[in-house]
Design a protein around this motif. Structure first.
Motif, PDB file in Angstrom:
ATOM      1  N   SER A   1       2.695  -7.462   3.215  1.00  0.00           N
ATOM      2  CA  SER A   1       2.308  -6.076   3.438  1.00  0.00           C
ATOM      3  C   SER A   1       0.801  -6.004   3.589  1.00  0.00           C
ATOM      4  CB  SER A   1       2.755  -5.209   2.257  1.00  0.00           C
ATOM      5  OG  SER A   1       2.149  -3.947   2.323  1.00  0.00           O
ATOM      6  N   LEU A   2       0.357  -5.396   4.690  1.00  0.00           N
ATOM      7  CA  LEU A   2      -1.086  -5.246   4.913  1.00  0.00           C
ATOM      8  C   LEU A   2      -1.698  -4.369   3.828  1.00  0.00           C
ATOM      9  CD1 LEU A   2      -1.165  -4.715   8.790  1.00  0.00           C
ATOM     10  CD2 LEU A   2      -1.797  -6.760   7.502  1.00  0.00           C
ATOM     11  N   ASN A   3      -0.895  -3.451   3.306  1.00  0.00           N
ATOM     12  CA  ASN A   3      -1.416  -2.554   2.277  1.00  0.00           C
ATOM     13  C   ASN A   3      -1.820  -3.328   1.029  1.00  0.00           C
ATOM     14  OD1 ASN A   3      -1.913   0.079   1.081  1.00  0.00           O
ATOM     15  ND2 ASN A   3      -0.119  -0.359  -0.186  1.00  0.00           N
ATOM     16  N   TYR A   4      -0.951  -4.236   0.546  1.00  0.00           N
ATOM     17  CA  TYR A   4      -1.318  -4.969  -0.675  1.00  0.00           C
ATOM     18  C   TYR A   4      -2.410  -5.977  -0.392  1.00  0.00           C
ATOM     19  CZ  TYR A   4       1.341  -9.360   0.202  1.00  0.00           C
ATOM     20  OH  TYR A   4       1.792 -10.554   0.675  1.00  0.00           O
ATOM     21  N   LEU A   5      -2.481  -6.517   0.834  1.00  0.00           N
ATOM     22  CA  LEU A   5      -3.569  -7.443   1.163  1.00  0.00           C
ATOM     23  C   LEU A   5      -4.913  -6.742   1.063  1.00  0.00           C
ATOM     24  CD1 LEU A   5      -2.272  -9.543   4.198  1.00  0.00           C
ATOM     25  CD2 LEU A   5      -2.689 -10.311   1.863  1.00  0.00           C
ATOM     26  N   LYS A   6      -4.931  -5.492   1.443  1.00  0.00           N
ATOM     27  CA  LYS A   6      -6.165  -4.711   1.394  1.00  0.00           C
ATOM     28  C   LYS A   6      -6.573  -4.424  -0.049  1.00  0.00           C
ATOM     29  CE  LYS A   6      -5.851  -0.347   2.113  1.00  0.00           C
ATOM     30  NZ  LYS A   6      -5.603   0.974   2.726  1.00  0.00           N
ATOM     31  N   ARG A   7      -5.574  -4.244  -0.940  1.00  0.00           N
ATOM     32  CA  ARG A   7      -5.862  -3.831  -2.307  1.00  0.00           C
ATOM     33  C   ARG A   7      -6.066  -4.986  -3.269  1.00  0.00           C
ATOM     34  NH1 ARG A   7      -1.362   0.113  -4.268  1.00  0.00           N
ATOM     35  NH2 ARG A   7      -2.847   0.303  -6.010  1.00  0.00           N
ATOM     36  N   LEU A   8      -5.395  -6.124  -3.020  1.00  0.00           N
ATOM     37  CA  LEU A   8      -5.439  -7.217  -3.991  1.00  0.00           C
ATOM     38  C   LEU A   8      -6.757  -7.992  -3.924  1.00  0.00           C
ATOM     39  CD1 LEU A   8      -1.837  -8.687  -3.689  1.00  0.00           C
ATOM     40  CD2 LEU A   8      -2.712  -7.197  -5.473  1.00  0.00           C
ATOM     41  N   PRO A   9      -7.311  -8.359  -5.089  1.00  0.00           N
ATOM     42  CA  PRO A   9      -8.570  -9.134  -5.116  1.00  0.00           C
ATOM     43  C   PRO A   9      -8.306 -10.626  -4.921  1.00  0.00           C
ATOM     44  CG  PRO A   9      -7.891  -8.607  -7.348  1.00  0.00           C
ATOM     45  CD  PRO A   9      -6.885  -7.961  -6.442  1.00  0.00           C
ATOM     46  N   ILE A  10      -8.005 -11.026  -3.662  1.00  0.00           N
ATOM     47  CA  ILE A  10      -7.681 -12.428  -3.375  1.00  0.00           C
ATOM     48  C   ILE A  10      -8.768 -13.041  -2.497  1.00  0.00           C
ATOM     49  CG2 ILE A  10      -5.199 -12.150  -3.647  1.00  0.00           C
ATOM     50  CD1 ILE A  10      -4.963 -11.821  -0.663  1.00  0.00           C
TER      51      ILE A  10
END
Length: 716
Positions: A623-632
């Motif tokens: 999900s692009l949404n979680y990629l944007k939010r997660l500190p990875i």
């Protein structure tokens, strides 16, 4: 003649003397008898007077003490202390006038008896019973005898008895429990509470027999208990029975009864408590304890009871029965996507569909979660298969909730008594094994248990035992797969991969034990060991003078959510003194499903300073949404995409897209599973820098990794 006359006169004189002597003698004898009688009467009197246990007092006509026996000492007085004193000095003022009336009556010649109160020598009040008798001398009353009996204790006992009777009568009349007395099979007393319980008035209950209000099925029980008490076979007894109220409703009563004597004849007295509400609550609680709250089906506890009963009956009657164990395929996805409320409604409808597939004697239970069991008494393999197929057909009909249509398929395992087991535990276990076998064959089917499944289960059980020993005996080692910068062809890192070095079986590959470790929870201590060992070995290389590299460790979802991961990482870094930037944690995309918890944990890890990458990217819940939010920091492209490059158009497109997206999000990219030069060339064309795979090296032991790669870096 004269002599004759003289002789006669002498005889007469002698006769007179003898007669006189006889008369005097007779008088003396009478007088002696009277004296003896007087002495005897005096002794009687003295015994009656002196030895009387009650006080005997002689008063003159003015009411003064003339004489008293020794019994006055019971009141603390001696006779001398009382002589010539008026009795009025010892009376309670309120009794004076009444006592004087009785004394006057005695002086008038009438014996009287009465009770009154006096003070003894200590000043204590004593209750006495008095009998006054007039004293006659020469037919004239010269005084009064008073016989005094101490009734203080008797009076107290009477008062106590009256108080107790009043107290207990009040207690019974106002009691919250019913009270009854039964005599000759009929009611002779009931208190108001029992009237209230039964709905009858006292006059309606009085004289009724037990047959008039006891529930007919419980009459025998009540009669038996009554007879036992009358026959002294038991003392008090408590039991329950049902009674019929005046309005014909049935109530349940708890009775405590015992035998007594009432009005001179044997009777039964007892207390009664209305336990109807309690019994209803117990029934409801028992139902709740043995039934699933959502579907109202029997739960696993009731299944155990029914299954054990069926085993016993089937043994005695040489019958077979079948047990179906059913698990819903991918039901978790419904809860996750549609919510638990929808999931619950689906379970209720599934329960209804299951009930439509069996008859009334069959027992369906919700074993737990999305698992159901179906007990088929007096059934063989053929009927079990028919019911299982009917269930599969029924559940294949789509469910429609909130305009969403979906199908829930079952995996069903079947055991048949006694072929596949003769106990509850064995039958359930084997049905569960058969169900998992059905899942492994593609789900939405049913399978009967067989010995091969048991052997497989035993193998897994043995493997679990060995796995626990391996943790205790340090049988694990870390192997390292090198990671390269494909532009410079230089070592840039390594991935730590766990290997089990079994003392008898040799190296056991992760695919053989990691799933079991996940299932049993052993993955958590194994993961902690891997983190600490990675830090220790990486720091050891640095102390040996090797140029520092970043080493990555895989973190399972169970370890991420069910352990104190942050504390473990911080502790390992502190103990080994390894700088956080040289440790990379690889998480799977499934972890990101619980975004809020994931973000919280990842932010804490980022504060420590470690690197974080998403492993096997593209195969999970991308999900692009979680990629944007997660500190990875990094994405690892899954090897399944790399394997088809550069010849498969779809794989090429996916890999290019992932690389471009990562660069736009300012994330690093690493490809795994690289095996050919063509794949390297393709990755370089797309701007990817890092890769790992068999093209470079398979995972190798620490000594081999050091000699092949770490030592070579010293030469550069």
């Amino acid at each position: 003649m004269e002599e004759v006359t003289l002789g006669v006169g002498l005889v007469i004189e002698i006769g007179l003397i003898i007669g006189t002597i006889v008369i005097v003698s007779s008088y003396i004898r009478k007088l002696s008898r009277k004296y003896n009688k007087y002495q005897l009467n005096e002794q009687y009197y003295k015994s009656l007077y002196e030895q009387n246990p009650d006080a005997v007092i002689i008063f003159d006509t003015e009411g003064k003490f003339i004489s008293a026996n020794k019994a006055v000492s019971l009141y603390g007085f001696s006779e001398d202390e009382l002589i010539h004193k008026p009795f009025t000095e010892f009376l309670l003022p309120e009794d004076l006038s009444r006592v004087m009336v009785h004394f006057s009556q005695a002086l008038d010649g009438k014996a009287t008896a009465y009770d009154c109160s006096i003070f003894d020598k200590e000043g204590s009040q004593r209750e006495i019973s008095v009998t006054n008798i007039p004293i006659y001398v020469n037919e004239k009353i010269t005084g009064v005898y008073s016989i005094i009996k101490d009734i203080t204790q008797h009076k107290k006992a009477q008062i106590d008895l009256m108080e107790a009777e009043a107290k207990y009568r009040s207690l019974i009349e106002n009691s919250l429990v019913g009270v009854y007395i039964l005599q000759d099979g009929k009611i002779v007393y009931v208190n108001p509470r029992l009237c209230e319980m039964s709905g009858y008035r006292f006059d309606e209950l009085y004289g009724l027999g037990i047959y008039d209000f006891i529930y007919h099925e419980d009459l025998l029980l009540v009669n038996e208990n009554i007879q036992k008490r009358f026959n002294n076979e038991t003392g008090s007894v408590t039991y329950e029975y049902r009674a019929i109220r005046k309005d014909n409703s049935v109530i349940t009563l708890e009775l405590f009864g015992s035998k007594i004597v009432y009005n001179g004849r044997d009777a039964i007295i007892g207390t009664v408590i209305d336990i109807t509400e309690r019994k209803n609550n117990e029934k409801m609680i028992k139902h709740m304890a043995y039934h699933d709250q959502l579907t109202d089906l029997p739960n696993r506890y009731l299944l155990r009871e029914k299954l054990n009963e069926t085993i016993k009956y089937s043994k005695n009657n040489n019958q077979k029965f079948a047990l179906l164990f059913l698990d819903l395929d991918r039901f978790k996805a419904i809860n996750d996507t549609m919510g638990h409320e929808t999931g619950d409604k689906v379970l209720v409808e599934i329960a209804e569909r299951l009930e439509a597939c069996v008859n009334q004697r069959d027992i369906i239970s919700r074993y737990g979660g999305d698992e159901f069991s179906i007990l088929l008494p007096n059934s063989d393999e053929q009927r079990a298969g028919e019911v299982a197929q009917q269930i599969i057909t029924s559940l294949s009909e789509p469910f429609l909730f909130y305009h969403h249509e979906f199908v829930v398929t079952p995996s069903i395992g079947i055991t048949v008594f006694p072929t596949h087991g003769k106990s509850f535990g064995t039958l359930i276990k084997n049905a569960d094994l058969a169900m998992y076998h059905a899942k492994s064959l593609g789900k939405n089917n049913f399978q009967f248990f067989n010995d091969e499944l048991n052997a497989k289960a035993q193998h897994e059980l043995d493997l679990e035992v060995d796995l626990r020993k391996a943790l205790e005996q340090f049988q694990f080692e870390l192997y390292y797969q090198p990671q390269f910068n494909i532009r410079t062809n230089q070592l840039c890192g390594a991935e730590a991969l766990i290997r089990w070095i079994h003392p008898e079986k040799g190296i056991i590959p992760p695919v053989s034990f990691i799933p079991l470790a996940e299932e049993t929870g052993l993955i958590i201590p194994m993961g902690e060991w891997a983190i600490r060992t990675t830090c220790q070995e990486n720091k050891k290389w640095q102390k040996a003078g090797y140029p520092p590299i970043t080493v990555s460790v895989n973190i399972s979802a169970k370890q991420f959510f069910h352990s104190n991961l942050v504390e473990i990482v911080q502790s390992a870094l502190t103990e080994t003194e390894l700088q956080p930037k040289y440790l990379e944690l690889e998480i799977t995309e499934s972890i990101t499903m619980n975004v809020e918890h994931s973000i919280s944990t990842l932010l804490e890890l980022k504060k420590i300073g470690v690197k974080i990458s998403i492993d096997d990217f593209g195969t999970g819940y991308s999900s692009l949404n979680y990629l944007k939010r997660l500190p990875i920091d990094k994405l690892k492209i899954d090897q399944s995409f790399i394997r088809e490059c550069p010849y498969d158009v779809n794989s090429n497109t996916l890999v290019r897209t992932i690389i471009v997206m990562a660069h736009l999000l300012k994330l690093q990219v690493k490809a795994e599973g690289v095996e050919t030069q063509d794949q390297i060339s393709f990755l370089l064309e797309q701007g990817s820098k890092e890769a790992q795979g068999y093209f470079f090296s398979k995972p190798i032991s620490v000594p081999e990794f050091e000699s092949k790669y770490m030592e070579k870096r010293l030469e550069l």
